[in-house]
Design an enzyme around this catalytic site. Structure first.
Site, mmCIF file in Angstrom:
data_model
loop_
_atom_site.group_PDB
_atom_site.id
_atom_site.type_symbol
_atom_site.label_atom_id
_atom_site.label_comp_id
_atom_site.label_asym_id
_atom_site.label_seq_id
_atom_site.Cartn_x
_atom_site.Cartn_y
_atom_site.Cartn_z
ATOM 1 N N SER A 141 138.316 38.735 -8.669
ATOM 2 C CA SER A 141 137.968 40.090 -8.543
ATOM 3 C C SER A 141 138.803 41.100 -9.506
ATOM 4 O O SER A 141 139.705 40.639 -9.727
ATOM 5 C CB SER A 141 138.043 40.859 -7.169
ATOM 6 N N TYR A 154 142.599 42.091 0.390
ATOM 7 C CA TYR A 154 141.583 41.715 -0.611
ATOM 8 C C TYR A 154 142.294 41.633 -1.805
ATOM 9 O O TYR A 154 142.191 40.694 -2.543
ATOM 10 C CB TYR A 154 140.359 42.474 -0.428
#
Length: 265
Positions: A141, A154
């Protein structure tokens, strides 16, 4: 038809980027094991077979070693081996800040988002190497590149995925197995559905993705196409890389940008 008769595993294939990738792999001749923690895996497999492709569905927890081993065994038993592993499954873990993130939450996010790809590489790479060549693609990501795009849990997990791709590529020297990662920006998936739903209901879609130069979010197919490129022989000399697919978001530090075609004040 870059994947004719290739054996392919896609995790997190029940929706979003995983489903889009599974459908595209199959449309290019791949035989796909569709893995997901929900029965949406069956829906994706049905879409593939309905379109004339070949697919097997399996329900797994991508962060459990026995489930990863079971998934790879299904691909090898069903399709005679393994050529491509797309370790795409992941969870968001919410948006808790550093001080509101408890150990149980960050442990679970790391288990799925980082240990999952580690297990995929550990167990898939030897089987792919048996075929003479192949590829592993991981979903990281832009949150793993720098702060500002996700929670601490995350972001840390995705930064680990980026480094894991580089380290794995090095440790697979001589195997002819390539390992790369894609780094999605804001993409309309099950994980981000509330954001897009709210924007549509509030008539604020013009604000979605406004921080990147393209001024929009991505659709899953746009990420899936990059994953397919990295998995294919078209990317035969791309190895150990993390490719940002984010509309240009990560190309700049935060600035007040001059809009295209407008004169600066």
């Amino acid at each position: 038809m870059r994947f004719t008769d290739k054996s392919i595993i896609v995790t997190g294939a029940g929706s979003g980027i995983g489903r889009a990738a599974a459908l595209l792999f199959a449309s290019e001749g791949g035989r796909v094991v569709v893995a997901d923690k929900t029965d949406c895996a069956d829906e994706t497999a049905h879409l593939i077979t309905q379109a004339g492709g070949t697919a097997k569905a399996i329900r797994i927890d991508a962060g459990l070693e026995e489930d990863v081993i079971r998934t790879i065994a299904l691909a090898c038993d069903s399709f005679g081996g393994l050529d491509v592993m797309f370790a795409n499954a992941g969870i968001s873990g919410g948006m808790a800040n550093l001080f509101d993130t408890d150990v149980a939450l960050i442990t679970e996010v790391l288990r799925v988002n980082l240990i999952g790809p580690f297990l995929a590489i550990k167990h898939a790479a030897p089987r792919i190497a048996e075929r003479g060549k192949g590829a592993i693609v991981l979903t990281a990501s832009v949150a793993g590149i720098r702060s500002g795009a996700g929670s601490p849990a995350y972001s840390a997990s995705k930064a680990g995925v980026i480094n894991l791709a580089a380290v794995s590529a090095q440790q697979l020297t001589g195997s002819n197995v390539r390992v790369n990662a894609i780094c999605p920006g804001l993409t309309e998936t099950g994980m981000t559905k509330p954001v897009f739903d709210y924007a549509r209901e509030a008539n604020k879609m013009d604000r979605v993705g406004r921080l990147n130069p393209l001024h929009r979010g991505a659709q899953p197919e746009e990420l899936a196409k990059v994953a397919l490129f990295l998995a294919s022989d078209d990317a035969s000399y791309v190895n150990g890389q993390a490719i940002a697919v984010d509309g240009g978001l990560s190309s700049s530090h935060p600035v007040t940008r001059q809009e295209y075609g407008k004169t600066a004040a």
